[in-house]
Write a protein that holds these residues in place. Structure first.
Motif, PDB file in Angstrom:
ATOM      1  N   LEU A 271       0.591  -1.183   0.013  1.00  0.00           N
ATOM      2  CA  LEU A 271       0.055   0.050  -0.067  1.00  0.00           C
ATOM      3  C   LEU A 271       0.756   1.283  -0.055  1.00  0.00           C
ATOM      4  CD1 LEU A 271      -2.929  -0.914   2.571  1.00  0.00           C
ATOM      5  CD2 LEU A 271      -3.020  -0.812   0.121  1.00  0.00           C
ATOM      6  N   ALA A 272       2.034   1.125   0.555  1.00  0.00           N
ATOM      7  CA  ALA A 272       2.813   2.454   0.567  1.00  0.00           C
ATOM      8  C   ALA A 272       3.511   2.494  -0.739  1.00  0.00           C
ATOM      9  CB  ALA A 272       3.937   2.150   1.808  1.00  0.00           C
TER      10      ALA A 272
ATOM     11  N   PHE B 269      -0.874   4.306   2.009  1.00  0.00           N
ATOM     12  CA  PHE B 269      -0.745   4.470   3.415  1.00  0.00           C
ATOM     13  C   PHE B 269       0.885   4.925   3.754  1.00  0.00           C
ATOM     14  CE2 PHE B 269       0.983   1.486   6.999  1.00  0.00           C
ATOM     15  CZ  PHE B 269      -0.195   1.883   8.008  1.00  0.00           C
ATOM     16  N   ASP B 270       0.808   5.442   4.867  1.00  0.00           N
ATOM     17  CA  ASP B 270       2.058   5.983   5.366  1.00  0.00           C
ATOM     18  C   ASP B 270       2.895   4.948   6.341  1.00  0.00           C
ATOM     19  OD1 ASP B 270       4.168   7.339   6.335  1.00  0.00           O
ATOM     20  OD2 ASP B 270       2.876   8.890   7.263  1.00  0.00           O
TER      21      ASP B 270
ATOM     22  N   ALA C  65      -5.278  -4.047   0.409  1.00  0.00           N
ATOM     23  CA  ALA C  65      -4.112  -4.414  -0.484  1.00  0.00           C
ATOM     24  C   ALA C  65      -4.732  -5.679  -1.294  1.00  0.00           C
ATOM     25  CB  ALA C  65      -2.938  -4.849   0.407  1.00  0.00           C
ATOM     26  N   GLY C  66      -5.352  -6.481  -1.025  1.00  0.00           N
ATOM     27  CA  GLY C  66      -5.951  -7.491  -1.725  1.00  0.00           C
ATOM     28  C   GLY C  66      -6.723  -7.042  -2.862  1.00  0.00           C
ATOM     29  N   THR C  67      -7.644  -6.201  -2.397  1.00  0.00           N
ATOM     30  CA  THR C  67      -8.591  -5.693  -3.328  1.00  0.00           C
ATOM     31  C   THR C  67      -7.881  -5.027  -4.228  1.00  0.00           C
ATOM     32  OG1 THR C  67     -10.354  -5.449  -1.554  1.00  0.00           O
ATOM     33  CG2 THR C  67     -10.594  -4.110  -3.926  1.00  0.00           C
ATOM     34  N   LEU C  68      -6.895  -3.901  -4.139  1.00  0.00           N
ATOM     35  CA  LEU C  68      -6.038  -3.421  -5.389  1.00  0.00           C
ATOM     36  C   LEU C  68      -5.524  -4.454  -6.028  1.00  0.00           C
ATOM     37  CD1 LEU C  68      -4.665  -0.510  -3.031  1.00  0.00           C
ATOM     38  CD2 LEU C  68      -6.592  -0.454  -4.691  1.00  0.00           C
TER      39      LEU C  68
ATOM     40  N   LEU D 205     -10.015   1.910   6.720  1.00  0.00           N
ATOM     41  CA  LEU D 205      -8.358   1.918   6.853  1.00  0.00           C
ATOM     42  C   LEU D 205      -8.147   3.291   7.646  1.00  0.00           C
ATOM     43  CD1 LEU D 205      -5.595   0.849   6.412  1.00  0.00           C
ATOM     44  CD2 LEU D 205      -5.469   2.521   4.477  1.00  0.00           C
ATOM     45  N   ARG D 206      -8.947   4.399   7.304  1.00  0.00           N
ATOM     46  CA  ARG D 206      -8.659   5.613   7.993  1.00  0.00           C
ATOM     47  C   ARG D 206      -9.202   5.572   9.311  1.00  0.00           C
ATOM     48  NH1 ARG D 206     -12.297   9.250   9.036  1.00  0.00           N
ATOM     49  NH2 ARG D 206     -13.646   8.295   7.111  1.00  0.00           N
TER      50      ARG D 206
END
Length: 317
Positions: free
Chosen positions: A159-160, A165-166, A269-272, A291-292
């Motif tokens: 995700l980063a 994602f940070d 991550a899986g969906t993306l 997520l947020r």
């Protein structure tokens, strides 16, 4: 093996006509999109749910009995079945009264609503485990935080790279923390709704929690799973405040927080990547919102020191 029949609009109209009369049968519509919906609105006061396979029918029969067991222990509304039976051989239905209100996505949960959530968690813990087992509610072993941590770390890196994602966030689940936050030996199992993150919290326009739907996935297990689900729905601070009001200590509160955080990383991550692990009803925008919410910082994780004697598992934080 005989294929199960497919419910159609005509099937639903015939069933509703037999239960509520001709007038009611003229106003039925699917509650969700899909070619073969199993949930239907009947007018403005009822919802009809059809089991489409034997396993779902078994869980629906169990749910009807479980709702009656739970009802005296929780202050929010638990749906009532107006009629139930079989719509096809071996396949059950339940016609429930509709619980007024919207979802937690539509209405913000107020401070009084957080107190409602606390009362819900308290009530679930008070449901007699032995009686729930008698009804067939299964036990579920606590999830391994270490295994989830490893999956979440890999998901967080992906995700980063995608700028989703940070990775430099200060809140990190370390190997040491995953060992500390795990369920302690001897901790009692409680009734866990196990699906509060779905469209099952009914919230009024005033922010009060009016009811809880969808009891088919209930298990006897780790209460942190419900705390995690609330974090996805109302945010981590509100979920932890509700759990603390319910008498849960730091360990289950923080465990629920990290279950939610790891799940959101893995699911997004899986969906993306085209390998979704979240339910099909959870859209990509909603995964980002969850997520947020899950990663909202809370004071408890910064000030708590967990001891190895189990303190914090059940007592106040």
């Amino acid at each position: 093996m005989t294929q199960a029949p497919t419910p159609t609009a005509d099937t639903v109209r015939r069933l509703v006509r037999s239960l509520l009369g001709e007038g009611a049968a003229s106003d039925v519509r699917p509650a969700a999109t899909g070619a073969e919906p199993a949930t239907w609105w009947v007018g403005t006061r009822h919802v009809l749910r059809l089991a489409t396979d034997r396993e779902t029918a078994l869980r629906q029969r169990r749910e009807l009995r479980l709702r009656e067991l739970v009802r005296p222990y929780v202050s929010v509304t638990v749906p009532t079945s107006v009629a139930h039976g079989e719509w096809a051989p071996g396949l059950t239905y339940t016609l429930d009264g509709k619980v007024p209100g919207g979802s937690a996505e539509e209405h913000h949960v107020s401070a009084l609503g957080e107190a409602d959530l606390a009362a819900l968690l308290t009530g679930l813990r008070e449901v007699p485990v032995r009686q729930a087992e008698t009804l067939g509610v299964p036990r579920a072993a606590p999830r391994s935080l270490e295994a989830l941590r490893q999956s979440a770390e890999a998901a967080g890196r992906r995700l980063a790279e995608a700028d989703e994602f940070d990775p430099a966030r200060p809140e990190r689940l370390t190997r040491e923390a995953s060992a500390q936050l795990g369920v302690q030996p001897g901790s009692p199992a409680v009734l866990v709704h196990h699906a509060l993150a779905d469209e099952h919290l009914v919230v009024g326009a005033d922010g009060r929690v009016r009811g809880v739907l969808g009891w088919t996935d209930a298990v006897l297990g780790d209460p942190a799973e419900d705390i995690a689900a609330l974090a996805l729905r109302v945010g981590s601070p509100a979920a932890v405040r509700a759990a603390t009001l319910a008498g849960y200590g730091a360990r289950p509160c923080l465990r629920g927080l990290w279950l939610a955080r790891c799940d959101t990383l893995v699911h997004l991550a899986g969906t993306l990547a085209g390998r979704p692990s979240a339910p099909a009803s959870v859209s990509l925008p909603l995964l980002r919102t969850r997520l947020r919410r899950a990663w909202e910082p809370i004071l408890l994780e910064r000030v708590t020191e967990l001891r190895e004697d189990g303190t914090g598992e059940d007592g106040p934080a």
